[in-house]
Design a protein around this motif. Structure first.
Motif, PDB file in Angstrom:
ATOM      1  N   ALA A 188       0.847  -1.188   0.000  1.00 22.82           N
ATOM      2  CA  ALA A 188       0.000   0.000   0.000  1.00 22.82           C
ATOM      3  C   ALA A 188       0.882   1.237   0.000  1.00 22.82           C
ATOM      4  O   ALA A 188       2.082   1.159   0.306  1.00 22.82           O
ATOM      5  N   SER A 189       0.288   2.371  -0.318  1.00 18.95           N
ATOM      6  CA  SER A 189       1.015   3.626  -0.191  1.00 18.95           C
ATOM      7  C   SER A 189       1.366   3.854   1.276  1.00 18.95           C
ATOM      8  O   SER A 189       0.801   3.210   2.170  1.00 18.95           O
ATOM      9  N   PRO A 248     -11.975   3.742   3.747  1.00 21.32           N
ATOM     10  CA  PRO A 248     -11.513   2.687   2.843  1.00 21.32           C
ATOM     11  C   PRO A 248     -10.180   3.035   2.183  1.00 21.32           C
ATOM     12  O   PRO A 248      -9.919   4.204   1.879  1.00 21.32           O
ATOM     13  N   VAL A 249      -9.355   2.021   1.986  1.00 25.34           N
ATOM     14  CA  VAL A 249      -8.032   2.216   1.385  1.00 25.34           C
ATOM     15  C   VAL A 249      -7.854   1.243   0.218  1.00 25.34           C
ATOM     16  O   VAL A 249      -8.555   0.238   0.094  1.00 25.34           O
ATOM     17  N   SER A 250      -6.887   1.567  -0.619  1.00 23.04           N
ATOM     18  CA  SER A 250      -6.534   0.698  -1.738  1.00 23.04           C
ATOM     19  C   SER A 250      -5.259  -0.071  -1.403  1.00 23.04           C
ATOM     20  O   SER A 250      -4.352   0.470  -0.767  1.00 23.04           O
ATOM     21  N   ILE A 278      -6.878  -3.921  -5.288  1.00 21.46           N
ATOM     22  CA  ILE A 278      -8.157  -3.890  -4.568  1.00 21.46           C
ATOM     23  C   ILE A 278      -8.387  -2.465  -4.074  1.00 21.46           C
ATOM     24  O   ILE A 278      -7.518  -1.878  -3.422  1.00 21.46           O
ATOM     25  N   THR A 279      -9.529  -1.921  -4.381  1.00 24.86           N
ATOM     26  CA  THR A 279      -9.868  -0.576  -3.940  1.00 24.86           C
ATOM     27  C   THR A 279     -11.002  -0.634  -2.914  1.00 24.86           C
ATOM     28  O   THR A 279     -11.822  -1.545  -2.925  1.00 24.86           O
ATOM     29  N   GLY A 298      -9.678  -8.215  -8.780  1.00 26.07           N
ATOM     30  CA  GLY A 298      -9.864  -7.354  -7.624  1.00 26.07           C
ATOM     31  C   GLY A 298     -11.308  -7.043  -7.309  1.00 26.07           C
ATOM     32  O   GLY A 298     -11.586  -6.155  -6.492  1.00 26.07           O
ATOM     33  N   GLN A 299     -12.237  -7.775  -7.916  1.00 31.67           N
ATOM     34  CA  GLN A 299     -13.655  -7.562  -7.654  1.00 31.67           C
ATOM     35  C   GLN A 299     -14.099  -8.410  -6.465  1.00 31.67           C
ATOM     36  O   GLN A 299     -13.753  -9.590  -6.373  1.00 31.67           O
TER      37      GLN A 299
END
Length: 332
Positions: free
Chosen positions: A47-48, A75-77, A93-94, A136-137
């Motif tokens: 992640a970032s 929420p995070v990606s 994944i978002t 990623g769904q």
């Protein structure tokens, strides 16, 4: 390698070997968590920097005690990358909110994310498991309970979950007069790919109940575990449980191959101890302990992730993926 291994045995050293570099799937991504999959692959959540911090956030109470959150504030990606040993696939994944995530591969390129903590409040449980497809769904969500120590999937997508003491005895709203018993009260549960309970460890088994499952190793479709308070090694094959007593206390990783077993870790100064041996009769017959070290013989960093999966020990230290196998150990 074998010559060096022989010297290691004499010196009581278990020397890790470099397996691969773990390259981020995108510039600036930070490693959040890593796990070994059923085929020996490494699965990593990236992640970032901002999102990585959100995924491991803690709340500090006025008395100074802090506790981990079960959800991110927003929420995070994340990116879930698989290495075998080089980067093979990435699933983006978002909008996911599970904090302190465990990660595992699922069949057909999908991934499983499981939050370690799960609250019961307002008459309902938080969902803390999510299965995503290779794109990623989101496919489905579920509740696996609070206090999750480890998660390991099988090649067919069965999900083994082990629990630490808070998951066994109750916290975060579980186990009170007006709430259900903790889902993790057996200490070890096998869930279906659809996130339903398929089997749980018996409360009245020959090897006593699990208070805190210190180590889990799923190899093929069977599971091995090692747990507090008596610290036996147990094997679950289908619904049958076999076990062996040990004198080893406090290990946190378990490596297995047929009748050979290695227990890694321990309390205090034994945190990098390796005790290898064989299971014979009703007990674990151990050889002389060794000390786990990096390839250059330096100590394993405290922040390293140490994982037992099948017949190999996986260690992730920074962006280095290291391994240790039974060929490096004396199990006689």
């Amino acid at each position: 390698m074998r010559g060096r291994t022989g010297r290691n045995r004499k010196a009581g050293i278990a020397r890790l070997r470099h397996h691969a570099d773990v390259i981020p799937p995108s510039p600036g991504a930070e490693l959040v968590t890593a796990a070994a999959g059923p085929e020996g692959e490494l699965v990593v959540v990236w992640a970032s920097q901002e999102n990585a911090e959100a995924l491991v956030a803690r709340t500090v109470r006025p008395n100074g005690v802090s506790y981990p959150e079960s959800r991110t504030a927003a929420p995070v990606s994340v990116q879930v990358a698989t290495y075998s040993p080089c980067l093979a696939t990435t699933v983006s994944i978002t909008g996911q909110s599970l904090a302190y995530p465990h990660v595992q591969p699922m069949p057909d390129g999908g991934v499983l994310l499981v939050g370690a903590r799960c609250r019961w409040r307002d008459g309902a449980a938080e969902s803390n498991a999510a299965v995503y497809d290779a794109e990623g769904q989101l496919l489905r969500k579920g509740v696996l309970g609070d206090g999750i120590e480890d998660v390991q999937t099988t090649p067919t997508g069965e999900i083994w979950v082990s629990y630490f003491d808070e998951g066994v005895y109750g916290n975060r709203g579980w186990g009170k007069a007006d709430s259900p018993a903790p889902i993790g009260s057996p200490g070890l549960i096998r869930f279906t790919p659809e996130l339903g309970i398929a089997w749980h460890y018996p409360y009245d088994g020959e090897f006593h109940e699990i208070s805190d499952c210190y180590a889990l190793n799923v190899t093929g479709e069977e599971a091995w575990a090692y747990y507090y308070t008596d610290f036996p090694i147990v094997r679950v094959r289908a619904a049958a449980v076999d076990g062996w007593s040990t004198e080893v206390r406090g290990a946190h990783a378990l490596v297995v191959a047929d009748d050979r077993v290695a227990l890694v870790g321990g309390y205090d100064e034994h945190r990098h101890r390796v005790v290898a041996g064989c299971i014979r009769g009703e007990a674990f017959s151990a050889s002389r302990p060794a000390r786990l070290v990096m390839p250059d013989a330096r100590p394993v960093p405290r922040a390293a992730t140490i994982l037992g999966r099948g017949s190999e020990l996986h260690v992730v230290a920074g962006h280095r993926w290291l391994k240790l196998g039974f060929e490096d150990l004396d199990t006689r």
